[in-house]
Design a protein around this motif. Structure first.
Motif, mmCIF file in Angstrom:
data_model
loop_
_atom_site.group_PDB
_atom_site.id
_atom_site.type_symbol
_atom_site.label_atom_id
_atom_site.label_comp_id
_atom_site.label_asym_id
_atom_site.label_seq_id
_atom_site.Cartn_x
_atom_site.Cartn_y
_atom_site.Cartn_z
ATOM 1 N N ALA A 37 0.827 -1.202 0.000
ATOM 2 C CA ALA A 37 0.000 0.000 0.000
ATOM 3 C C ALA A 37 0.867 1.260 0.000
ATOM 4 O O ALA A 37 0.610 2.203 -0.754
ATOM 5 C CB ALA A 37 -0.934 -0.008 1.206
ATOM 6 N N ALA A 38 1.910 1.275 0.834
ATOM 7 C CA ALA A 38 2.793 2.438 0.904
ATOM 8 C C ALA A 38 3.496 2.671 -0.431
ATOM 9 O O ALA A 38 3.594 3.807 -0.914
ATOM 10 C CB ALA A 38 3.820 2.248 2.020
ATOM 11 N N SER A 39 3.974 1.592 -1.048
ATOM 12 C CA SER A 39 4.672 1.704 -2.329
ATOM 13 C C SER A 39 3.739 2.201 -3.424
ATOM 14 O O SER A 39 4.114 3.046 -4.247
ATOM 15 C CB SER A 39 5.261 0.342 -2.726
ATOM 16 N N PHE A 40 2.521 1.677 -3.446
ATOM 17 C CA PHE A 40 1.552 2.097 -4.453
ATOM 18 C C PHE A 40 1.201 3.572 -4.292
ATOM 19 O O PHE A 40 1.168 4.331 -5.276
ATOM 20 C CB PHE A 40 0.284 1.251 -4.351
ATOM 21 N N LEU A 41 0.962 4.001 -3.063
ATOM 22 C CA LEU A 41 0.593 5.392 -2.821
ATOM 23 C C LEU A 41 1.713 6.350 -3.212
ATOM 24 O O LEU A 41 1.459 7.442 -3.734
ATOM 25 C CB LEU A 41 0.223 5.587 -1.344
ATOM 26 N N PHE A 42 2.948 5.939 -2.978
ATOM 27 C CA PHE A 42 4.079 6.781 -3.384
ATOM 28 C C PHE A 42 4.175 6.858 -4.904
ATOM 29 O O PHE A 42 4.451 7.917 -5.473
ATOM 30 C CB PHE A 42 5.372 6.237 -2.797
ATOM 31 N N ALA A 43 3.953 5.716 -5.570
ATOM 32 C CA ALA A 43 4.077 5.665 -7.027
ATOM 33 C C ALA A 43 3.054 6.550 -7.729
ATOM 34 O O ALA A 43 3.314 7.076 -8.817
ATOM 35 C CB ALA A 43 3.942 4.223 -7.516
ATOM 36 N N VAL A 44 1.872 6.723 -7.126
ATOM 37 C CA VAL A 44 0.807 7.501 -7.775
ATOM 38 C C VAL A 44 0.650 8.886 -7.146
ATOM 39 O O VAL A 44 -0.300 9.609 -7.479
ATOM 40 C CB VAL A 44 -0.542 6.742 -7.725
ATOM 41 N N SER A 45 1.558 9.267 -6.264
ATOM 42 C CA SER A 45 1.460 10.569 -5.606
ATOM 43 C C SER A 45 1.592 11.700 -6.626
ATOM 44 O O SER A 45 2.589 11.783 -7.369
ATOM 45 C CB SER A 45 2.555 10.714 -4.545
ATOM 46 N N GLY A 46 0.617 12.585 -6.641
ATOM 47 C CA GLY A 46 0.677 13.725 -7.547
ATOM 48 C C GLY A 46 1.822 14.656 -7.221
ATOM 49 O O GLY A 46 2.470 15.197 -8.124
ATOM 50 N N TYR A 47 2.099 14.834 -5.943
ATOM 51 C CA TYR A 47 3.191 15.714 -5.534
ATOM 52 C C TYR A 47 4.533 15.176 -6.010
ATOM 53 O O TYR A 47 5.366 15.921 -6.540
ATOM 54 C CB TYR A 47 3.192 15.873 -4.017
ATOM 55 N N VAL A 48 4.748 13.881 -5.843
ATOM 56 C CA VAL A 48 6.014 13.264 -6.266
ATOM 57 C C VAL A 48 6.161 13.339 -7.786
ATOM 58 O O VAL A 48 7.234 13.664 -8.311
ATOM 59 C CB VAL A 48 6.090 11.806 -5.788
ATOM 60 N N LEU A 49 5.098 13.061 -8.503
ATOM 61 C CA LEU A 49 5.154 13.113 -9.963
ATOM 62 C C LEU A 49 5.426 14.532 -10.461
ATOM 63 O O LEU A 49 6.099 14.716 -11.479
ATOM 64 C CB LEU A 49 3.837 12.605 -10.557
ATOM 65 N N ARG A 50 4.944 15.507 -9.735
ATOM 66 C CA ARG A 50 5.115 16.904 -10.161
ATOM 67 C C ARG A 50 6.489 17.464 -9.788
ATOM 68 O O ARG A 50 7.095 18.209 -10.570
ATOM 69 C CB ARG A 50 4.014 17.761 -9.521
ATOM 70 N N TYR A 51 7.002 17.113 -8.626
ATOM 71 C CA TYR A 51 8.208 17.776 -8.121
ATOM 72 C C TYR A 51 9.413 16.846 -7.984
ATOM 73 O O TYR A 51 10.340 17.142 -7.237
ATOM 74 C CB TYR A 51 7.908 18.445 -6.780
ATOM 75 N N ASN A 52 9.396 15.766 -8.704
ATOM 76 C CA ASN A 52 10.517 14.818 -8.663
ATOM 77 C C ASN A 52 11.542 15.197 -9.731
ATOM 78 O O ASN A 52 11.752 14.486 -10.708
ATOM 79 C CB ASN A 52 9.991 13.400 -8.909
ATOM 80 N N TYR A 53 12.219 16.347 -9.521
ATOM 81 C CA TYR A 53 13.117 16.817 -10.575
ATOM 82 C C TYR A 53 14.480 17.288 -10.051
ATOM 83 O O TYR A 53 15.282 17.795 -10.800
ATOM 84 C CB TYR A 53 12.453 17.950 -11.371
ATOM 85 N N GLU A 54 14.757 17.135 -8.788
ATOM 86 C CA GLU A 54 16.060 17.529 -8.253
ATOM 87 C C GLU A 54 16.721 16.351 -7.566
ATOM 88 O O GLU A 54 16.147 15.263 -7.458
ATOM 89 C CB GLU A 54 15.900 18.709 -7.286
ATOM 90 N N SER A 55 17.928 16.582 -7.083
ATOM 91 C CA SER A 55 18.701 15.501 -6.460
ATOM 92 C C SER A 55 18.163 15.123 -5.082
ATOM 93 O O SER A 55 18.654 14.163 -4.484
ATOM 94 C CB SER A 55 20.169 15.917 -6.337
ATOM 95 N N ASP A 56 17.155 15.857 -4.593
ATOM 96 C CA ASP A 56 16.581 15.519 -3.285
ATOM 97 C C ASP A 56 16.070 14.081 -3.264
ATOM 98 O O ASP A 56 16.206 13.390 -2.254
ATOM 99 C CB ASP A 56 15.415 16.465 -2.963
ATOM 100 N N THR A 57 15.463 13.643 -4.373
ATOM 101 C CA THR A 57 14.895 12.293 -4.418
ATOM 102 C C THR A 57 15.974 11.237 -4.223
ATOM 103 O O THR A 57 15.776 10.250 -3.497
ATOM 104 C CB THR A 57 14.173 12.062 -5.755
ATOM 105 N N THR A 58 17.125 11.435 -4.851
ATOM 106 C CA THR A 58 18.238 10.494 -4.682
ATOM 107 C C THR A 58 18.738 10.516 -3.240
ATOM 108 O O THR A 58 19.024 9.468 -2.649
ATOM 109 C CB THR A 58 19.386 10.853 -5.635
ATOM 110 N N ALA A 59 18.833 11.712 -2.674
ATOM 111 C CA ALA A 59 19.261 11.830 -1.280
ATOM 112 C C ALA A 59 18.266 11.137 -0.350
ATOM 113 O O ALA A 59 18.662 10.446 0.599
ATOM 114 C CB ALA A 59 19.402 13.298 -0.894
ATOM 115 N N PHE A 60 16.974 11.292 -0.623
ATOM 116 C CA PHE A 60 15.957 10.654 0.210
ATOM 117 C C PHE A 60 16.000 9.134 0.068
ATOM 118 O O PHE A 60 15.704 8.407 1.026
ATOM 119 C CB PHE A 60 14.568 11.166 -0.154
#
Length: 266
Positions: free
Chosen positions: A18-41
């Motif tokens: 459930a957690a993985s699915f919710l992250f995969a379809v998150s509108g916020y993540v899809l919109r703002y996944n464009y910097e190195s923060d995601t790799t750091a996280f």
């Protein structure tokens, strides 16, 4: 990674899915996944995964936790804010389980296995980030300047990034940014936001140490970021945290439904 963390931490594959699915379809993540923060996280989350196993299974997992966190810090130094969470939960867990002391002919001593794991973990972290430290030390000795984080954030050395100085932490900024971000989260991921908050209760009921580790990491990190900047990419960690606890809520809901309707499966 999110699946394995949630599955191991809360002993539920359903929560992990459930957690993985919710992250995969998150509108916020899809919109703002464009910097190195995601790799750091990613490496920060990997560090939390290893740290949790260091608590639960073997302190030597601390070595991998330290290595992963150091990689995360090299990418984005703001993930260094996870460290207070590690210290708080590590002390809480070991004091609660009375693992700090062992009896010996000399009396009660600190358990060497725990001390060794902490010291070696610290040494690994220092070694991983040492190239950056050495580079800035040599640069400062040679030219009196340092890179952005040392000069503009820590105030060490002369800056070559005029006009890019970070703003000081401010309570007023925290209030304004927090209100704006809550509105933004609700705009992109209202169901996730609500489920994540509801899932806090079920997360602590399933594993209070794991839930505290996640919550403290989010709390220290986010309070600092709220008072510093509104940069959208920094708040991906909030989405990760919401997904973890929303997964706990989804698992609890599934358990209730299968109890009431035994033929229900997914």
């Amino acid at each position: 990674l999110l699946f394995f963390l949630v599955r191991d931490m809360f002993d539920s594959s359903s929560a992990g899915l459930a957690a993985s699915f919710l992250f995969a379809v998150s509108g916020y993540v899809l919109r703002y996944n464009y910097e190195s923060d995601t790799t750091a996280f990613f490496f920060g989350l990997l560090s939390i995964y290893f740290f949790f196993h260091a608590l639960k299974d073997d302190p030597r997992w601390m070595y991998l936790a330290s290595f992963s966190l150091a990689l995360s810090v090299l990418i984005k130094n703001i993930t260094l804010l996870f460290v207070p969470s590690y210290i708080i939960v590590w002390l809480w867990y070991n004091i609660k389980h009375k693992q700090f002391h062992v009896h010996s002919p000399l009396g009660r001593l600190f358990h060497w296995r725990l001390v060794r794991a902490a010291l070696v973990g610290l040494l690994i972290s220092i070694l991983v980030v040492s190239p950056v430290l050495i580079y800035n030390h040599l640069l400062y000795k040679d030219k009196g300047i340092t890179d952005y984080y040392f000069s503009n954030v820590l105030g060490w050395g002369e800056t070559v990034h005029k006009g890019l100085e970070g703003k000081p932490w401010s309570l007023q900024t925290l209030r304004v940014v927090a209100a704006a971000k809550v509105h933004q989260f609700l705009s992109f991921d209202a169901p996730l936001f609500i489920l994540g908050i509801l899932g806090l209760f079920f997360g602590f009921r399933k594993n209070k140490y794991g839930a505290a580790l996640i919550l403290w990491a989010w709390l220290v990190f986010t309070i600092y970021i709220f008072g510093q900047t509104s940069s959208n990419s920094h708040y991906g960690w909030t989405i990760i945290t919401l997904c973890i606890f929303a997964g706990c809520f989804a698992d609890a809901l599934h358990s209730r439904l299968t109890f009431w309707m035994p033929n229900l499966r997914y």
